[in-house]
Design a protein around this motif. Structure first.
Motif, mmCIF file in Angstrom:
data_model
loop_
_atom_site.group_PDB
_atom_site.id
_atom_site.type_symbol
_atom_site.label_atom_id
_atom_site.label_comp_id
_atom_site.label_asym_id
_atom_site.label_seq_id
_atom_site.Cartn_x
_atom_site.Cartn_y
_atom_site.Cartn_z
ATOM 1 N N TRP A 125 0.906 -1.166 -0.039
ATOM 2 C CA TRP A 125 -0.021 -0.004 0.070
ATOM 3 C C TRP A 125 0.992 1.331 -0.110
ATOM 4 O O TRP A 125 1.959 1.140 0.287
ATOM 5 N N ARG A 126 0.296 2.360 -0.445
ATOM 6 C CA ARG A 126 1.112 3.744 -0.545
ATOM 7 C C ARG A 126 0.930 4.418 0.663
ATOM 8 O O ARG A 126 -0.010 4.816 1.329
ATOM 9 N N GLU A 127 2.122 4.889 1.242
ATOM 10 C CA GLU A 127 2.075 5.898 2.393
ATOM 11 C C GLU A 127 1.983 7.259 1.823
ATOM 12 O O GLU A 127 2.015 7.544 0.611
ATOM 13 N N GLY A 128 1.521 8.001 2.727
ATOM 14 C CA GLY A 128 1.101 9.548 2.377
ATOM 15 C C GLY A 128 0.026 9.776 1.624
ATOM 16 O O GLY A 128 -0.301 10.804 0.983
ATOM 17 N N VAL A 129 -1.068 8.792 1.831
ATOM 18 C CA VAL A 129 -2.410 9.244 0.936
ATOM 19 C C VAL A 129 -3.249 9.643 2.258
ATOM 20 O O VAL A 129 -3.524 9.137 3.173
ATOM 21 N N ALA A 130 -3.872 10.930 1.864
ATOM 22 C CA ALA A 130 -4.545 11.505 2.760
ATOM 23 C C ALA A 130 -5.952 11.493 2.468
ATOM 24 O O ALA A 130 -6.521 11.520 1.193
ATOM 25 N N MET A 131 -6.920 11.391 3.727
ATOM 26 C CA MET A 131 -8.312 11.171 3.207
ATOM 27 C C MET A 131 -8.941 12.582 3.739
ATOM 28 O O MET A 131 -8.537 13.073 4.924
ATOM 29 N N VAL A 132 -9.688 13.034 3.088
ATOM 30 C CA VAL A 132 -10.418 14.249 3.392
ATOM 31 C C VAL A 132 -12.013 13.816 3.248
ATOM 32 O O VAL A 132 -12.541 13.818 2.370
ATOM 33 N N ARG A 133 -12.669 13.702 4.560
ATOM 34 C CA ARG A 133 -14.053 13.345 4.601
ATOM 35 C C ARG A 133 -14.724 14.526 4.367
ATOM 36 O O ARG A 133 -14.894 15.576 5.053
ATOM 37 N N ARG A 134 -15.993 14.358 3.347
ATOM 38 C CA ARG A 134 -16.805 15.367 2.929
ATOM 39 C C ARG A 134 -18.229 14.729 2.552
ATOM 40 O O ARG A 134 -18.564 13.591 2.373
#
Length: 353
Positions: free
Chosen positions: A295-304
């Protein structure tokens, strides 16, 4: 069948599974739950902690020929596990792991006995005088059972403890007191199925939590991974679970809660490269391939919030309104038979008490 259709992340889960070829039936207690209208069919059910919940779910699984259930809220986990006796694959850990995690005091004791780092924990009824002085960052008081974000209180001084307990609405033996650990917080997806082999561990650093995690970023942390694998070794979940922990002042993971189900941040796990829900569903119902721990590190989640659009005729074909309809007595629980995104006619509503 996917439960908790009104939870913030569930509509995305439903759409994701449909895109991967699954026929999805959604359930919720609220006719305004958006996931009901995004699934192939949607049904209202009683609350998960009520006696009427399991019979209703059993009937729906038989009617819809459901091969698997993905439960997503703590209140229903123990009861919904009974569906496995009907030949339905229930995407949960084993029952003893579920019941252990739902009692936070018992969980902390078992983790500590296994040598897994946890905050110091007491029952409020047994809380020792002077403990607050040994925890310079304060103490956390929360219900012994129930969802982790509900009823959580921070106590800064010994003097406040008695007041907080008395005003909580809980008996002292229904509350736990934990040392407050203020380092970075992680929510960690642990992907495992019945053979007990951990397929993937995806740590996500929590940047903002408001009931559920709002912002998070995938982070590689070998100690966090080691700790989560140790949980599976010691307690044998043999099903998907989510570990919540903080790092202490020396960077050591301290587990403060485990959710014995998929995380509300499962979509971030998917975005990083591990499709835990669809992957385990395939393994549970059609002997699908195991998942890779890549898996990829540094993937950001913005819940909307987001919107979905459909023709009016399709929406009208659902057969119910998102607005709850009052019962004639002003009490009880209305159970419309279903809503559907296809062309099936609606089922006549049934009322139950």
């Amino acid at each position: 069948m996917v439960t908790t259709a009104g939870s913030a992340p569930t509509p995305g889960t439903i759409l994701h599974l449909r895109e991967h070829g699954f026929r999805v039936v959604a359930t919720d207690v609220d006719p305004a739950a958006p996931g009901l209208y995004l699934a192939d069919r949607g049904y209202l059910v009683p609350p998960g902690d009520s006696e009427a919940f399991l019979p209703r779910m059993r009937s729906l699984c038989a009617e819809e020929q459901a091969v698997a259930v993905v439960p997503l809220v703590d209140e229903e986990l123990v009861r919904v596990g009974e569906l496995a006796k009907d030949g339905v694959a229930v995407l949960l850990p084993r029952l003893d792991f579920v019941t252990t995690c739902l009692d936070k005091y018992v969980l902390m004791q078992q983790l500590e006995d296994a040598g897994i780092g946890v905050p110091r924990t007491w029952l409020a009824s047994e809380w020792p005088t002077g403990a607050a002085d040994a925890s310079p960052d304060g103490l956390i008081v929360k219900p012994r059972s129930g969802r982790g974000s509900r009823g959580v209180m921070v106590v800064d001084s010994t003097r406040d403890m008695a007041r907080v307990v008395s005003e909580s609405g809980y008996a002292a033996d229904e509350l736990i007191v934990q040392e407050r650990v203020t380092g970075p917080e992680y929510t960690v997806s642990v992907v495992v199925w019945r053979d007990g082999d951990v397929q993937a561990v995806v740590p996500k650093e929590v940047l903002l939590k408001q009931g559920v995690t709002k912002y998070a970023i995938t982070r590689r942390n070998p100690e966090v991974v080691r700790t989560c694998r140790a949980v599976q070794t010691a307690l044998r979940a043999d099903g998907p679970f989510n570990v919540q922990l903080c790092l202490d002042g020396r960077g050591r993971p301290r587990v403060f809660e485990i959710n014995p189900r998929f995380s509300s941040t499962a979509a971030l796990t998917v975005a990083a490269g591990v499709d835990e829900i669809a992957g385990l569903l395939r393994q549970a119902v059609c002997d699908g391939p195991r998942l890779d721990d890549e898996w990829r590190e540094g993937v950001a989640m913005v819940r909307r919030w987001t919107d979905e659009f459909m023709p009016e005729a399709r929406f009208a074909a659902h057969g119910i309104s998102p607005a709850p309809a009052p019962s004639s007595s002003g009490a009880g629980f209305a159970l419309p038979g279903s809503v559907s995104t296809g062309d099936q006619p609606p089922i006549v509503p049934v009322r139950a008490r």
